[in-house]
Design a protein around this motif. Structure first.
Motif, PDB file in Angstrom:
ATOM      1  N   THR A  49       0.828  -1.211   0.000  1.00 31.62           N
ATOM      2  CA  THR A  49       0.000   0.000   0.000  1.00 31.62           C
ATOM      3  C   THR A  49       0.859   1.256   0.000  1.00 31.62           C
ATOM      4  O   THR A  49       0.550   2.241  -0.670  1.00 31.62           O
ATOM      5  CB  THR A  49      -0.938   0.010   1.227  1.00 31.62           C
ATOM      6  OG1 THR A  49      -1.619  -1.234   1.311  1.00 31.62           O
ATOM      7  CG2 THR A  49      -1.970   1.124   1.105  1.00 31.62           C
ATOM      8  N   ALA A  53       0.874   4.130  -2.785  1.00 32.56           N
ATOM      9  CA  ALA A  53       0.652   5.530  -2.415  1.00 32.56           C
ATOM     10  C   ALA A  53       1.747   6.436  -2.969  1.00 32.56           C
ATOM     11  O   ALA A  53       1.479   7.551  -3.418  1.00 32.56           O
ATOM     12  CB  ALA A  53       0.575   5.669  -0.896  1.00 32.56           C
ATOM     13  N   ALA A 141      -1.283   5.145   4.633  1.00 33.19           N
ATOM     14  CA  ALA A 141      -1.154   4.875   3.201  1.00 33.19           C
ATOM     15  C   ALA A 141      -2.488   4.553   2.550  1.00 33.19           C
ATOM     16  O   ALA A 141      -2.741   4.943   1.401  1.00 33.19           O
ATOM     17  CB  ALA A 141      -0.168   3.734   2.974  1.00 33.19           C
ATOM     18  N   ALA A 144      -4.164   7.745   1.721  1.00 31.06           N
ATOM     19  CA  ALA A 144      -3.503   8.407   0.601  1.00 31.06           C
ATOM     20  C   ALA A 144      -3.891   7.776  -0.727  1.00 31.06           C
ATOM     21  O   ALA A 144      -4.165   8.472  -1.716  1.00 31.06           O
ATOM     22  CB  ALA A 144      -1.986   8.342   0.783  1.00 31.06           C
ATOM     23  N   VAL A 145      -3.927   6.447  -0.765  1.00 31.03           N
ATOM     24  CA  VAL A 145      -4.305   5.744  -1.995  1.00 31.03           C
ATOM     25  C   VAL A 145      -5.733   6.079  -2.385  1.00 31.03           C
ATOM     26  O   VAL A 145      -6.038   6.358  -3.554  1.00 31.03           O
ATOM     27  CB  VAL A 145      -4.125   4.217  -1.813  1.00 31.03           C
ATOM     28  CG1 VAL A 145      -4.751   3.463  -2.980  1.00 31.03           C
ATOM     29  CG2 VAL A 145      -2.651   3.865  -1.689  1.00 31.03           C
ATOM     30  N   THR A 148      -6.152   9.645  -3.688  1.00 36.33           N
ATOM     31  CA  THR A 148      -5.582   9.828  -5.022  1.00 36.33           C
ATOM     32  C   THR A 148      -6.426   9.142  -6.080  1.00 36.33           C
ATOM     33  O   THR A 148      -6.638   9.675  -7.172  1.00 36.33           O
ATOM     34  CB  THR A 148      -4.145   9.262  -5.063  1.00 36.33           C
ATOM     35  OG1 THR A 148      -3.351   9.946  -4.095  1.00 36.33           O
ATOM     36  CG2 THR A 148      -3.522   9.445  -6.437  1.00 36.33           C
ATOM     37  N   ASN A 225      -6.175  13.923   1.814  1.00 32.07           N
ATOM     38  CA  ASN A 225      -4.849  13.617   1.265  1.00 32.07           C
ATOM     39  C   ASN A 225      -3.757  14.210   2.161  1.00 32.07           C
ATOM     40  O   ASN A 225      -2.757  13.544   2.458  1.00 32.07           O
ATOM     41  CB  ASN A 225      -4.730  14.179  -0.150  1.00 32.07           C
ATOM     42  CG  ASN A 225      -3.424  13.792  -0.816  1.00 32.07           C
ATOM     43  OD1 ASN A 225      -3.236  12.661  -1.234  1.00 32.07           O
ATOM     44  ND2 ASN A 225      -2.505  14.742  -0.917  1.00 32.07           N
ATOM     45  N   SER A 228      -3.325  12.305   5.405  1.00 36.22           N
ATOM     46  CA  SER A 228      -2.666  11.003   5.266  1.00 36.22           C
ATOM     47  C   SER A 228      -1.161  11.087   5.515  1.00 36.22           C
ATOM     48  O   SER A 228      -0.521  10.088   5.835  1.00 36.22           O
ATOM     49  CB  SER A 228      -2.912  10.429   3.868  1.00 36.22           C
ATOM     50  OG  SER A 228      -2.140  11.106   2.889  1.00 36.22           O
ATOM     51  N   ILE A 230       1.005  11.833   3.123  1.00 36.03           N
ATOM     52  CA  ILE A 230       1.730  11.398   1.928  1.00 36.03           C
ATOM     53  C   ILE A 230       2.592  12.500   1.332  1.00 36.03           C
ATOM     54  O   ILE A 230       3.675  12.223   0.792  1.00 36.03           O
ATOM     55  CB  ILE A 230       0.739  10.844   0.868  1.00 36.03           C
ATOM     56  CG1 ILE A 230       1.484  10.160  -0.277  1.00 36.03           C
ATOM     57  CG2 ILE A 230      -0.174  11.950   0.358  1.00 36.03           C
ATOM     58  CD1 ILE A 230       2.290   8.970   0.133  1.00 36.03           C
TER      59      ILE A 230
END
Length: 354
Positions: A49, A53, A141, A144-145, A148, A225, A228, A230
């Motif tokens: 993951t 990400a 993560a 974040a995934v 996105t 986002n 997260s 990231i």
């Protein structure tokens, strides 16, 4: 530097000494090799993951660390991203000890599950940094995934707004309470929110909408986002990649110096030493010194400063000379003096053309 300059150097050296020329070809190939990022860590930490990400083509996921079913991975990437999901173990420490200095960073993944609130998560990441000796950043993560891949939908935004308006502090204490609570929207809609955004993401979205109920779905997605972690991880990884490339440049110069020493009594030595005295080699050496792990605490995440004029170059040269004279250890002194000499060269060049 200009690739053609190196290609011409190879041609000249190979004509003078084919053996040294072949060794130079191998050194240049290593210098030009694409950067490689390894994602590693123990099983269950979310390595896949995290790799998704980060979303870079140069990422390679290794076999898990400290697993009875796999051999220990060779951590030889230009950058090694070590994934943690809880406390640091002896296996984590041992794995990171095998990574050359300056090439590793760590992420505390599933940061939302470590401790409840953001300050506590940051504290946990800072503790891991101290224990491992490697910068550790918090990351969720999965959030974040999801942020996105697909943003907050209109339906989800409606449910979130209704829940935010209810202003019930206990609503997000646990996933079970969130689904079972007597609150706006049905339990199925709330369960669907958890499946997509998990409790950490839902909590962040509700907090944002309580502050500003008019936020759009796109704005809430951007907030998720950011929550997260990231962006900070990507920035740190980009910095680490840049430094790894600079360190590789330093190793390339070391190889060229060794080849020049081997090329006794041939024109190849003159060619190689001429390159080592060039402005291109000086810049590679300056960037390698700046990336040295021995001075990382001083330069932090700052890029190499490019002086605007001779006066600024002289000021920078003096600062690094003074730093080299302090109690910084032999590696730090060597790096500082290399930077000092680089800025002296810049001062001379800027003074001539100023």
């Amino acid at each position: 530097m200009d690739d053609q300059e190196l290609d011409r150097l190879i041609e000249r050296v190979h004509r003078c000494d084919p053996e040294i020329g072949m060794a130079l070809i191998a050194a240049v190939a290593e210098f030009r090799r694409p950067m490689r990022v390894q994602i590693t860590g123990r099983e269950g930490t979310g390595r896949t993951t995290v790799a998704t990400a980060l979303g870079l083509p140069e990422i390679v996921e290794t076999d898990p660390v400290d697993s009875p079913d796999f051999a220990e991975p060779e951590l030889d990437g230009d950058v090694v991203v070590y994934v943690l999901a809880a406390g640091v173990t002896d296996a984590d420490r041992e794995a990171l000890r095998s990574v050359p200095a300056g090439h590793a960073m760590a992420v505390l993944n599933k940061a939302d599950a470590v401790r409840g609130d953001c300050p506590s998560v940051l504290t946990a990441a800072n503790e891991a940094t101290k224990v491992l000796g490697v910068r550790t950043l918090p990351l969720v993560a999965t959030l974040a995934v999801q942020a996105t891949a697909s943003g907050v939908t209109t339906t989800e935004l409606g449910v979130l707004r209704a829940l935010a308006s209810a202003d019930r502090p206990t609503l997000t204490l646990s996933p079970d309470l969130f689904v079972a609570a007597d609150a706006p929207s049905d339990a199925g809609s709330r369960r669907a929110l958890l499946e997509r955004w998990e409790l950490f993401g839902v909590t962040a979205a509700l907090a944002a909408l309580q502050r500003n109920p008019q936020l759009s779905g796109r704005a809430v997605t951007q907030i998720l986002n950011a929550a997260s972690g990231i962006d900070a991880v990507r920035t740190a990884m980009s910095t680490r990649l840049r430094r790894a490339a600079s360190l590789r440049g330093g190793r390339f110069l070391d190889t060229v110096e060794r080849l020049a020493a081997r090329a006794l009594g041939s024109g190849a030595r003159d060619e190689l030493e001429g390159f080592l005295r060039s402005a291109a080699a000086a810049q590679i050496g300056l960037e390698a010194a700046w990336a040295s792990p021995s001075i990382e605490g001083v330069v932090a995440d700052h890029a190499l400063a490019v002086p605007a004029d001779a006066a600024q170059a002289l000021q920078l040269a003096r600062w690094w000379r003074n730093y080299a004279g302090g109690d910084v250890g032999a590696p730090g002194r060597r790096a500082a003096l290399a930077i000092h000499h680089g800025y002296v060269r810049a001062w001379s060049s800027l003074g001539q053309h100023g």
